[in-house]
Scaffold this active site. Sequence first.
Site, PDB file in Angstrom:
ATOM      1  N   LYS A 116       0.852  -1.206   0.000  1.00  5.30           N
ATOM      2  CA  LYS A 116       0.000   0.000   0.000  1.00  5.30           C
ATOM      3  C   LYS A 116       0.877   1.242   0.000  1.00  5.30           C
ATOM      4  O   LYS A 116       0.626   2.186  -0.740  1.00  5.30           O
ATOM      5  CB  LYS A 116      -0.868   0.041   1.269  1.00  5.30           C
ATOM      6  CG  LYS A 116      -2.157  -0.717   1.168  1.00  5.30           C
ATOM      7  CD  LYS A 116      -3.036  -0.311   2.350  1.00  5.30           C
ATOM      8  CE  LYS A 116      -4.152  -1.283   2.539  1.00  5.30           C
ATOM      9  NZ  LYS A 116      -5.013  -0.953   3.671  1.00  5.30           N
TER      10      LYS A 116
ATOM     11  N   ASP B  20      -8.112   2.504   4.781  1.00  6.72           N
ATOM     12  CA  ASP B  20      -8.851   1.264   5.004  1.00  6.72           C
ATOM     13  C   ASP B  20      -9.594   0.927   3.716  1.00  6.72           C
ATOM     14  O   ASP B  20     -10.182   1.811   3.090  1.00  6.72           O
ATOM     15  CB  ASP B  20      -9.820   1.393   6.177  1.00  6.72           C
ATOM     16  CG  ASP B  20     -10.107   0.018   6.737  1.00  6.72           C
ATOM     17  OD1 ASP B  20      -9.179  -0.611   7.263  1.00  6.72           O
ATOM     18  OD2 ASP B  20     -11.251  -0.459   6.593  1.00  6.72           O
TER      19      ASP B  20
ATOM     20  N   TYR C 140      -6.015  -8.762  -3.225  1.00  5.89           N
ATOM     21  CA  TYR C 140      -7.030  -9.205  -4.179  1.00  5.89           C
ATOM     22  C   TYR C 140      -6.695  -8.821  -5.622  1.00  5.89           C
ATOM     23  O   TYR C 140      -7.511  -9.046  -6.523  1.00  5.89           O
ATOM     24  CB  TYR C 140      -8.398  -8.612  -3.785  1.00  5.89           C
ATOM     25  CG  TYR C 140      -8.935  -9.120  -2.467  1.00  5.89           C
ATOM     26  CD1 TYR C 140      -9.380 -10.436  -2.345  1.00  5.89           C
ATOM     27  CD2 TYR C 140      -9.018  -8.297  -1.344  1.00  5.89           C
ATOM     28  CE1 TYR C 140      -9.883 -10.915  -1.142  1.00  5.89           C
ATOM     29  CE2 TYR C 140      -9.518  -8.768  -0.134  1.00  5.89           C
ATOM     30  CZ  TYR C 140      -9.951 -10.076  -0.047  1.00  5.89           C
ATOM     31  OH  TYR C 140     -10.446 -10.556   1.149  1.00  5.89           O
TER      32      TYR C 140
ATOM     33  N   LYS D 156      -2.529   0.496 -12.916  1.00  3.05           N
ATOM     34  CA  LYS D 156      -3.416   0.418 -11.743  1.00  3.05           C
ATOM     35  C   LYS D 156      -3.417   1.742 -10.962  1.00  3.05           C
ATOM     36  O   LYS D 156      -4.449   2.225 -10.523  1.00  3.05           O
ATOM     37  CB  LYS D 156      -2.971  -0.732 -10.824  1.00  3.05           C
ATOM     38  CG  LYS D 156      -3.770  -0.810  -9.545  1.00  3.05           C
ATOM     39  CD  LYS D 156      -3.225  -1.802  -8.534  1.00  3.05           C
ATOM     40  CE  LYS D 156      -4.016  -1.713  -7.247  1.00  3.05           C
ATOM     41  NZ  LYS D 156      -3.406  -2.433  -6.132  1.00  3.05           N
TER      42      LYS D 156
HETATM   43  P1  IMP Z   1      -7.254  -3.278   4.779  1.00  5.69           P
HETATM   44  O1  IMP Z   1      -8.148  -3.772   5.883  1.00  5.69           O
HETATM   45  O2  IMP Z   1      -7.452  -1.842   4.485  1.00  5.69           O
HETATM   46  O3  IMP Z   1      -5.808  -3.598   4.976  1.00  5.69           O
HETATM   47  O4  IMP Z   1      -7.643  -4.003   3.409  1.00  5.69           O
HETATM   48  C1  IMP Z   1      -8.554  -5.047   3.309  1.00  5.69           C
HETATM   49  C2  IMP Z   1      -8.012  -6.149   2.420  1.00  5.69           C
HETATM   50  O5  IMP Z   1      -8.025  -5.712   1.068  1.00  5.69           O
HETATM   51  C3  IMP Z   1      -6.583  -6.577   2.727  1.00  5.69           C
HETATM   52  O6  IMP Z   1      -6.507  -7.983   2.634  1.00  5.69           O
HETATM   53  C4  IMP Z   1      -5.766  -5.918   1.641  1.00  5.69           C
HETATM   54  O7  IMP Z   1      -4.621  -6.685   1.304  1.00  5.69           O
HETATM   55  C5  IMP Z   1      -6.761  -5.893   0.486  1.00  5.69           C
HETATM   56  N1  IMP Z   1      -6.507  -4.763  -0.412  1.00  5.69           N
HETATM   57  C6  IMP Z   1      -6.632  -3.438  -0.127  1.00  5.69           C
HETATM   58  N2  IMP Z   1      -6.326  -2.693  -1.194  1.00  5.69           N
HETATM   59  C7  IMP Z   1      -5.990  -3.562  -2.168  1.00  5.69           C
HETATM   60  C8  IMP Z   1      -5.555  -3.395  -3.523  1.00  5.69           C
HETATM   61  O8  IMP Z   1      -5.366  -2.296  -4.060  1.00  5.69           O
HETATM   62  N3  IMP Z   1      -5.320  -4.531  -4.197  1.00  5.69           N
HETATM   63  C9  IMP Z   1      -5.474  -5.763  -3.659  1.00  5.69           C
HETATM   64  N4  IMP Z   1      -5.875  -5.989  -2.428  1.00  5.69           N
HETATM   65  C10 IMP Z   1      -6.119  -4.887  -1.673  1.00  5.69           C
END
Ligand code: IMP
Length: 188
Positions: free
Chosen positions: A16, A69, A143, A162
């Site tokens: 991120k 988030d 994802y 992206k």
């Molecule tokens: P978080 O709770 O904000 O860390 O994100 C929720 C989930 O979404 C985590 O498993 C992250 O790895 C995934 N995630 C967030 N942003 C992306 C992205 O841009 N690409 C792929 N997965 C993401």
Amino acid sequence: MQQLFDIYFVSSNKHKYQEVKKILNTFGIEIGFFKTELEEIQSNSLKDIAKKKAKDAFSKCKKPLIIEDDGLFIDSLSGFPGPYSSYVFQTIGNVGILNLLKNNRKAKFESIITFCDKKNLQSFNAKISGTISKSLKGKGWGYDPIFTPINSSKTFAELKNKNQLSHRYKALKKFSKWYLDRQESNDL
Ligand code: IMP
């Protein structure tokens, strides 16, 4: 000597940070990385989770900062995993999600960027529509190998641009405008 920044991105996720840094650079903002685990409350609202995370981040970093988030919302699963996306990724993962889906593969990715300093707690959100692919495509984090954004035939993991169209890009664009306006009027 360690470089000092006006603003920090607080997270445990270096993927991120790398994206946030590149995107903010295009808006003329330099950002440092404050790497730490943050408290993530269970809630149905990404915004509430983000605000709590930002307060926790400020208590640790003590400098102006942003946190992020995200949630992946899948239509045929009534928006699941949404605010539980991190937990679902760690448990059933991308293959588990692929196994749950049939014909309707529509989904949205949402990002909430929250800025926190001594006097402000301000959130900026953005979404991108898309679909969940039928198999894993490309090598990427989280994802990325299963999310295909609208108007594309490639997943986030396969796309070269992206960072010019993602949920993160859109939310950071809103944040940058607000932040640069505030800086210009000496309001930060
Ligand atoms: P978080 O709770 O904000 O860390 O994100 C929720 C989930 O979404 C985590 O498993 C992250 O790895 C995934 N995630 C967030 N942003 C992306 C992205 O841009 N690409 C792929 N997965 C993401």
